[in-house]
Design a protein around this motif. Sequence first.
Motif, PDB file in Angstrom:
ATOM      1  N   ASN A   1      -4.633  -5.777  11.597  1.00 14.04           N
ATOM      2  CA  ASN A   1      -6.005  -5.330  11.418  1.00 14.04           C
ATOM      3  C   ASN A   1      -6.903  -6.553  11.340  1.00 14.04           C
ATOM      4  N   GLY A  29      -7.625  -5.011   4.292  1.00 13.21           N
ATOM      5  CA  GLY A  29      -7.100  -3.666   4.081  1.00 13.21           C
ATOM      6  C   GLY A  29      -7.903  -2.984   2.984  1.00 13.21           C
ATOM      7  N   ASP A  30      -7.898  -1.682   3.047  1.00 15.24           N
ATOM      8  CA  ASP A  30      -8.549  -0.876   2.036  1.00 15.24           C
ATOM      9  C   ASP A  30      -7.501   0.139   1.608  1.00 15.24           C
ATOM     10  N   PRO A  31      -6.848   0.021   0.487  1.00 16.77           N
ATOM     11  CA  PRO A  31      -7.277  -0.601  -0.772  1.00 16.77           C
ATOM     12  C   PRO A  31      -6.907  -2.072  -0.998  1.00 16.77           C
ATOM     13  N   GLU A  32      -6.170  -2.737  -0.126  1.00 17.15           N
ATOM     14  CA  GLU A  32      -5.626  -4.052  -0.482  1.00 17.15           C
ATOM     15  C   GLU A  32      -6.693  -5.068  -0.910  1.00 17.15           C
ATOM     16  N   ASP A  58       0.852  -1.190   0.000  1.00 19.08           N
ATOM     17  CA  ASP A  58       0.000   0.000   0.000  1.00 19.08           C
ATOM     18  C   ASP A  58       0.896   1.252   0.000  1.00 19.08           C
ATOM     19  N   GLY A  70      -5.609   6.963   4.405  1.00 16.70           N
ATOM     20  CA  GLY A  70      -6.044   5.570   4.521  1.00 16.70           C
ATOM     21  C   GLY A  70      -5.350   4.654   3.528  1.00 16.70           C
ATOM     22  N   ARG A 130      -9.534  -7.198   9.622  1.00 21.60           N
ATOM     23  CA  ARG A 130     -10.412  -7.067   8.438  1.00 21.60           C
ATOM     24  C   ARG A 130      -9.518  -6.907   7.230  1.00 21.60           C
ATOM     25  N   TYR A 172      -5.127  -9.198   8.856  1.00 20.42           N
ATOM     26  CA  TYR A 172      -4.278  -8.368   7.984  1.00 20.42           C
ATOM     27  C   TYR A 172      -3.030  -8.005   8.790  1.00 20.42           C
TER      28      TYR A 172
HETATM   29  N1  GLY Z   1      -4.421  -0.039   3.960  1.00 20.64           N
HETATM   30  C1  GLY Z   1      -4.629   0.516   5.220  1.00 20.64           C
HETATM   31  C2  GLY Z   1      -5.762  -0.016   5.985  1.00 20.64           C
HETATM   32  O1  GLY Z   1      -6.617  -0.687   5.457  1.00 20.64           O
HETATM   33  O2  GLY Z   1      -5.837   0.212   7.180  1.00 20.64           O
END
Ligand code: GLY
Length: 445
Positions: free
Chosen positions: A295, A299-302, A219, A233, A297, A279
């Motif tokens: 994390n 990842g966002d964007p992963e 990321d 983020g 959950r 994550y």
């Molecule tokens: N890629 C960062 C997050 O999802 O926390």
Amino acid sequence: MKVLLIGGGAREHAIAEALKKSPSVKLYTLMKNRNPGIYRLSEKVSLKPETDLEAIKSFAEEVKPDIAVIGPEAPLEAGAADVLWDMGVPTVGPRKEAAQIETSKEFMRELMKKYSIKGSVEYASFDTYEGVEEYIDSLSERGIDVVVKPVGLTGGKGVKVVGEQLKDNEEAKGYAREILEKKIGGGKVVIEEKLVGVEFTLHGFVDGKNIAFTPAVQDHPHAYEGDRGPITGGMGSYSCPDHKLPFLTDRDLEEAKEIMRETVEAIRKEVGPYQGILYGQFMLTADGPKVVEYNARFGDPEAMNILPLLKNHFLEICEAIVNGTLDRINVEFERKASVCKYVAPKGYPTNPVKGKVIKVEEEKIRETGALLYYASVDERDGKLYLTGSRSVALVGISENIEECERIVEEAMKYIEGEVFHRRDIGKIELIKKRIEMIRKLRSNS
Ligand code: GLY
């Protein structure tokens, strides 16, 4: 098969799309804003805060889902998985206690220490200012800079690092005091040694005891090109056809996997089985991979790199997660590369434009071959409005990263508004910088 989805960002749009690959899936979504992509894929939506347990309960009572999938961390912290399991709805996403691996940085570090899991760092936690200065001074004397973290969730805005958001260890003391006095993220603080290296993320599907790993992803948290500017983020991410990353050896990857396996086992012993997506945010240092954070959950964007490459139906994975049968299925990913880039409102993350129209030409974007995921936009009267956070994600999937990056940039031409994105993500020059940094670190150690 009725699936209840909680969450309304691009990550959840990718989850919704992955679930809908199973023709039997009927999707019911609870989200705080009307995400147009998820809206179209759902039979019914409930526009409610994602942490509103009463709203989750009553939507679940109405819909009677066979399974639930929780996208973001906030409902996990609120106990949404506990509520759903207790109603008899098997849920992808850990119960509140197991989710502490993300929601309490103190729990995470103590767990790693107690179970002697490799990849942890020097740290101490404090609920008063007493001892903070002495601890930071003891690290300064050894030439170690620090990271200051509120123990609880802060929507990604709480962690500050010396050399980035903090000038030096003296300024770190002031920030630790502020966390304690203003009760930021629960009002407890963790001080950690700062890690030097290159970050990467590794996700696993976890059924309580078994873990199936997904391709590694990198990321880009900085807002601006060249890894400059405030931390966001995540402005975009890439993955490679061999499911590794160009700066990561087989040994590094295996070490990271072993750290995650041991963590899953430690969570099981400490608070009960972890069922969901785990994550691992790692820093590849001269000493191998170290855990920056976990994390609970995707990842966002992963998620947008991982889910489009998944060969299995995601529903099959979700069922195996809740049934504890991941060891009975073969989890496979396409041997392709992926590049994801986020479009964000101008001024994001510090002073973002809000309430302005963003124009997205979906058909033209589809013709480029790019995938499109909606994030923080609101659909009203047939128009899309910026809501102040990352707005739309575009993803290229292809044989190599260069081609993925080209596809995404081609698709970017069909998005208009007061927005920006990082052109350098997925470009070979930036990836080479990471490889060179690791080469230098390793040759100096
Ligand atoms: N890629 C960062 C997050 O999802 O926390």
